[in-house]
Design a protein around this motif. Structure first.
Motif, PDB file in Angstrom:
ATOM      1  N   ALA A 174       0.851  -1.197   0.000  1.00 13.58           N
ATOM      2  CA  ALA A 174       0.000   0.000   0.000  1.00 13.58           C
ATOM      3  C   ALA A 174       0.881   1.240   0.000  1.00 13.58           C
ATOM      4  O   ALA A 174       1.928   1.270   0.642  1.00 13.58           O
ATOM      5  CB  ALA A 174      -0.895   0.014   1.241  1.00 13.58           C
ATOM      6  N   VAL A 175       0.446   2.263  -0.716  1.00 11.28           N
ATOM      7  CA  VAL A 175       1.088   3.569  -0.596  1.00 11.28           C
ATOM      8  C   VAL A 175       0.058   4.526  -0.008  1.00 11.28           C
ATOM      9  O   VAL A 175      -1.104   4.524  -0.413  1.00 11.28           O
ATOM     10  CB  VAL A 175       1.637   4.091  -1.941  1.00 11.28           C
ATOM     11  CG1 VAL A 175       0.533   4.305  -2.977  1.00 11.28           C
ATOM     12  CG2 VAL A 175       2.437   5.376  -1.741  1.00 11.28           C
ATOM     13  N   ILE A 176       0.489   5.280   0.989  1.00 11.48           N
ATOM     14  CA  ILE A 176      -0.390   6.274   1.612  1.00 11.48           C
ATOM     15  C   ILE A 176       0.158   7.649   1.246  1.00 11.48           C
ATOM     16  O   ILE A 176       1.331   7.946   1.506  1.00 11.48           O
ATOM     17  CB  ILE A 176      -0.434   6.088   3.146  1.00 11.48           C
ATOM     18  CG1 ILE A 176      -0.993   4.696   3.470  1.00 11.48           C
ATOM     19  CG2 ILE A 176      -1.275   7.175   3.798  1.00 11.48           C
ATOM     20  CD1 ILE A 176      -1.014   4.348   4.943  1.00 11.48           C
ATOM     21  N   VAL A 177      -0.674   8.452   0.624  1.00 14.91           N
ATOM     22  CA  VAL A 177      -0.219   9.775   0.194  1.00 14.91           C
ATOM     23  C   VAL A 177      -0.654  10.795   1.241  1.00 14.91           C
ATOM     24  O   VAL A 177      -1.824  11.162   1.319  1.00 14.91           O
ATOM     25  CB  VAL A 177      -0.785  10.125  -1.198  1.00 14.91           C
ATOM     26  CG1 VAL A 177      -0.119  11.395  -1.715  1.00 14.91           C
ATOM     27  CG2 VAL A 177      -0.601   8.979  -2.166  1.00 14.91           C
ATOM     28  N   GLY A 178       0.289  11.196   2.073  1.00 12.99           N
ATOM     29  CA  GLY A 178      -0.010  12.127   3.167  1.00 12.99           C
ATOM     30  C   GLY A 178       0.382  11.507   4.491  1.00 12.99           C
ATOM     31  O   GLY A 178      -0.132  10.453   4.868  1.00 12.99           O
TER      32      GLY A 178
ATOM     33  N   GLU B  23       2.586  -4.236   3.354  1.00 10.12           N
ATOM     34  CA  GLU B  23       3.778  -3.389   3.444  1.00 10.12           C
ATOM     35  C   GLU B  23       3.325  -1.989   3.072  1.00 10.12           C
ATOM     36  O   GLU B  23       2.477  -1.825   2.181  1.00 10.12           O
ATOM     37  CB  GLU B  23       4.846  -3.883   2.489  1.00 10.12           C
ATOM     38  CG  GLU B  23       5.188  -5.335   2.746  1.00 10.12           C
ATOM     39  CD  GLU B  23       6.650  -5.647   2.624  1.00 10.12           C
ATOM     40  OE1 GLU B  23       7.335  -4.945   1.875  1.00 10.12           O
ATOM     41  OE2 GLU B  23       7.084  -6.596   3.290  1.00 10.12           O
ATOM     42  N   VAL B  24       3.876  -0.999   3.754  1.00 15.24           N
ATOM     43  CA  VAL B  24       3.319   0.352   3.602  1.00 15.24           C
ATOM     44  C   VAL B  24       4.414   1.384   3.314  1.00 15.24           C
ATOM     45  O   VAL B  24       5.370   1.510   4.073  1.00 15.24           O
ATOM     46  CB  VAL B  24       2.566   0.760   4.894  1.00 15.24           C
ATOM     47  CG1 VAL B  24       2.020   2.180   4.765  1.00 15.24           C
ATOM     48  CG2 VAL B  24       1.427  -0.207   5.186  1.00 15.24           C
ATOM     49  N   ASP B  25       4.243   2.099   2.205  1.00 16.10           N
ATOM     50  CA  ASP B  25       5.069   3.280   1.938  1.00 16.10           C
ATOM     51  C   ASP B  25       4.211   4.510   2.196  1.00 16.10           C
ATOM     52  O   ASP B  25       3.083   4.592   1.704  1.00 16.10           O
ATOM     53  CB  ASP B  25       5.522   3.306   0.470  1.00 16.10           C
ATOM     54  CG  ASP B  25       6.567   2.226   0.180  1.00 16.10           C
ATOM     55  OD1 ASP B  25       7.123   1.643   1.131  1.00 16.10           O
ATOM     56  OD2 ASP B  25       6.821   1.973  -1.015  1.00 16.10           O
ATOM     57  N   VAL B  26       4.745   5.438   2.971  1.00 20.20           N
ATOM     58  CA  VAL B  26       4.016   6.693   3.226  1.00 20.20           C
ATOM     59  C   VAL B  26       4.767   7.826   2.523  1.00 20.20           C
ATOM     60  O   VAL B  26       5.972   8.005   2.732  1.00 20.20           O
ATOM     61  CB  VAL B  26       3.903   6.978   4.745  1.00 20.20           C
ATOM     62  CG1 VAL B  26       3.238   8.324   4.982  1.00 20.20           C
ATOM     63  CG2 VAL B  26       3.118   5.877   5.441  1.00 20.20           C
TER      64      VAL B  26
ATOM     65  N   TYR C 283      -5.357   7.811  -0.222  1.00 19.79           N
ATOM     66  CA  TYR C 283      -5.133   9.254  -0.136  1.00 19.79           C
ATOM     67  C   TYR C 283      -5.455   9.746   1.277  1.00 19.79           C
ATOM     68  O   TYR C 283      -6.556   9.502   1.787  1.00 19.79           O
ATOM     69  CB  TYR C 283      -6.001   9.989  -1.160  1.00 19.79           C
ATOM     70  CG  TYR C 283      -5.778   9.491  -2.577  1.00 19.79           C
ATOM     71  CD1 TYR C 283      -4.613   9.804  -3.269  1.00 19.79           C
ATOM     72  CD2 TYR C 283      -6.715   8.658  -3.199  1.00 19.79           C
ATOM     73  CE1 TYR C 283      -4.384   9.322  -4.548  1.00 19.79           C
ATOM     74  CE2 TYR C 283      -6.502   8.175  -4.474  1.00 19.79           C
ATOM     75  CZ  TYR C 283      -5.336   8.503  -5.150  1.00 19.79           C
ATOM     76  OH  TYR C 283      -5.112   8.013  -6.410  1.00 19.79           O
ATOM     77  N   ALA C 284      -4.487  10.433   1.872  1.00 20.28           N
ATOM     78  CA  ALA C 284      -4.661  10.989   3.233  1.00 20.28           C
ATOM     79  C   ALA C 284      -4.164  12.428   3.185  1.00 20.28           C
ATOM     80  O   ALA C 284      -3.302  12.837   3.953  1.00 20.28           O
ATOM     81  CB  ALA C 284      -3.861  10.159   4.238  1.00 20.28           C
ATOM     82  N   LEU C 285      -4.735  13.177   2.247  1.00 22.42           N
ATOM     83  CA  LEU C 285      -4.164  14.473   1.875  1.00 22.42           C
ATOM     84  C   LEU C 285      -4.599  15.644   2.743  1.00 22.42           C
ATOM     85  O   LEU C 285      -4.048  16.732   2.620  1.00 22.42           O
ATOM     86  CB  LEU C 285      -4.562  14.785   0.420  1.00 22.42           C
ATOM     87  CG  LEU C 285      -4.013  13.798  -0.621  1.00 22.42           C
ATOM     88  CD1 LEU C 285      -4.868  13.830  -1.875  1.00 22.42           C
ATOM     89  CD2 LEU C 285      -2.575  14.139  -0.957  1.00 22.42           C
ATOM     90  N   GLY C 286      -5.622  15.436   3.581  1.00 21.52           N
ATOM     91  CA  GLY C 286      -6.096  16.559   4.385  1.00 21.52           C
ATOM     92  C   GLY C 286      -6.792  17.604   3.520  1.00 21.52           C
ATOM     93  O   GLY C 286      -6.997  17.414   2.316  1.00 21.52           O
TER      94      GLY C 286
END
Ligand code: NAP
Length: 468
Positions: free
Chosen positions: A14-18, A36-39, A103-106
């Motif tokens: 998973a990639v989390i953007v933010g 596995e997580v890339d932030v 997406y965790a962009l706020g």
């Protein structure tokens, strides 16, 4: 989270953007579910609004970063700071590389009033002001003229409370905080002695919470002023307060009454709370001259659609003279790349966390958490439950074989891709180097840190880790 992927299958990625609170809560939960997580973050620094939004005189709230630091230590976690979606990388490129794009962009823009004079010099969004005093690199060069006596803050939420307080803090109160140095300097020279907080509805409908209202009483050099006539409740508000309101609204009204009844504090500065007034025009000299005042209309409360108690203009107008206006009436998200966006709500279009198009069809492998999913509401911890709701959907989709199917899965190849697109990109070790430097700079002055506010300085400091 008990749902661990079987050992034989490679872990989904998973990639989390933010890298703000919602991104970190989701990261922790996804790691727990076997991902596995890339932030990624556009800034070289993590923690989003905890670093760049929470008021510097609220250090306890900021200590939540310890929870995120624990997440970052877990196997399977990687951080890439200084990578901006839509600039260094595209949405399609993330979908080529991950099973899940979250997406965790706020919500980085502030709502506008839509009234004449809103673009005059001296009228600013609270978003930018907060970013400025918190040392957000994009706001380091903002210029605030505090050579004025009265400021008006429009809005009755906790952000409005934060900015009002920051404008009247004594330099001694600012000194032990991590307020950006440029802001400490400008605030120390400020001539602002009165801040008017303007609510369009009544005291019973204020959005701020009890501790924020109460702490105004403890300000070193500022008193609080509320006109008792502003606290006379209309019949609908009184009934609502008695029968339906939560304890926060009831306590707010009680505290406001205490303020109104108290004898005035012998103070050089004051915060004046005014209710039932909506701005109708920002006044100034000529067409484009700086703000000199704000024309407001008196409102009354009426029960509207769905029983909501709304502000309705009476036609009775007054002018409040001032030299600074800060608009603090809520945030909205900014569209990014070609991620589906609901322009009306200012959010990524989604169905309970699954990104979807206008017809409601979910996009395979794309999800959203936090303020850009549900709007700017709640406290930091609210994002934990919010993230859990989205992660539950991700796990459900994984188990149903409905995630995205990326073409590139090698984590080293993905890291190399980021390094090529953003050669300055900062890893977690790079952030730790920045963090250690900022804390060490603050320590001799009894401050939690002295923030680096220039991107070039942040990137340079992050490289200290490889230089040894
Ligand atoms: P908020 O709590 O939604 O408050 C927005 C305020 O703006 C409300 O009083 C609203 O009034 C008013 N408003 C909206 N449109 C307006 C207009 N056209 N004219 C005049 N007033 C208008 O938003 P926020 O202050 O930006 O805070 C966002 C979230 O962060 C909240 O959940 C807040 O509690 C949280 N936060 C927490 C802390 C803390 O815990 N210390 C600190 C900062 C922020 P109506 O009610 O009439 O719509």
């Amino acid at each position: 989270m008990t749902d661990i992927a079987p050992d034989s299958a490679p872990s989904p990625r998973a990639v989390i953007v933010g890298a703000g609170p919602s991104g970190f809560y989701a990261a922790d939960q996804l790691l727990g579910a076997g991902f596995e997580v890339d932030v990624l973050d556009a800034l070289p620094t993590p923690f989003g609004l905890v670093r760049a939004g929470v008021a510097p005189d609220h250090p306890k709230i900021k200590s939540v970063t310890r929870v995120y630091e624990k997440t970052a230590k877990k196997d399977g976690f990687r951080f890439f700071g200084g990578i901006r979606l839509g600039e260094h990388i595209r949405r399609a490129e993330l979908l080529e590389r991950y099973d899940v794009v979250l997406y965790a962009l706020g919500t980085s823009d502030d709502n506008r009033l839509g009234i004449p004079g809103e673009d005059r010099p001296g009228v600013h969004g609270a978003t930018q002001f907060v970013a400025w005093y918190n040392g957000h690199p994009d706001a380091a060069d903002y210029d605030y003229n505090l050579d004025v006596e009265r400021a008006v803050v429009i809005g009755n939420g906790n952000v409005a409370m934060d900015v009002a307080r920051m404008l009247v803090l004594h330099p001694d109160e600012l000194a032990p905080t991590d307020t950006a140095d440029h802001a400490i300097e400008v605030l120390a020279a400020s001539k602002v002695t009165e801040v008017v907080l303007l609510g369009r509805r009544g005291p019973a409908q204020a959005a701020f919470t009890n501790p924020e209202l109460r702490e105004l009483a403890d300000l070193e050099r500022a008193g609080v002023e509320v006109d008792i006539t502003d606290l006379e409740l209309d019949a609908a508000s009184a009934k609502w307060l008695q029968e339906e309101a939560d304890p926060t609204a009831q306590r707010n009204v009680e505290v406001l009454r205490e303020y109104a009844a108290a004898s005035p504090k012998d103070a050089s500065h004051r915060i004046v709370l005014k209710f039932l007034r909506s701005p109708v025009e920002i006044l100034g000299e000529g067409q484009d001259g700086a703000v000199t005042g704000i024309k407001v209309v008196r409102n009354e409360i009426q029960a509207g659609e769905g029983g909501r108690l709304s502000a309705v203009a009476t036609g009775d107008e007054e002018v409040i003279e001032c030299g600074l206006v800060l608009r603090s009436i809520g945030y909205r998200g900014r569209p990014v790349d070609d991620v589906p966006f609901d322009d009306r709500r200012g959010l990524i279009r989604n169905d309970g966390g699954r990104v979807c198009d206008a017809s409601g069809d979910a996009h395979s492998g794309e999800y959203v958490v936090g303020w850009i999913k549900r709007g700017p509401s709640g406290v930091i911890g609210t994002n934990k439950k919010d993230a859990a709701d989205t992660v539950a959907k991700i796990v459900e989709d994984r188990d149903a074989g409905k995630l995205n199917a990326p073409a590139i899965t090698d984590p080293d190849a993905i890291a190399a891709f980021y390094a090529e697109r953003a050669p300055d990109a900062v890893t977690w070790a790079g952030w730790q180097a920045i963090d250690a430097h900022e804390k060490a700079s603050g320590e001799p002055h009894g401050r939690p840190r002295v923030k680096l506010v220039r991107l070039a300085d942040l990137f340079e400091r992050s490289r200290a880790t490889t230089a040894g």
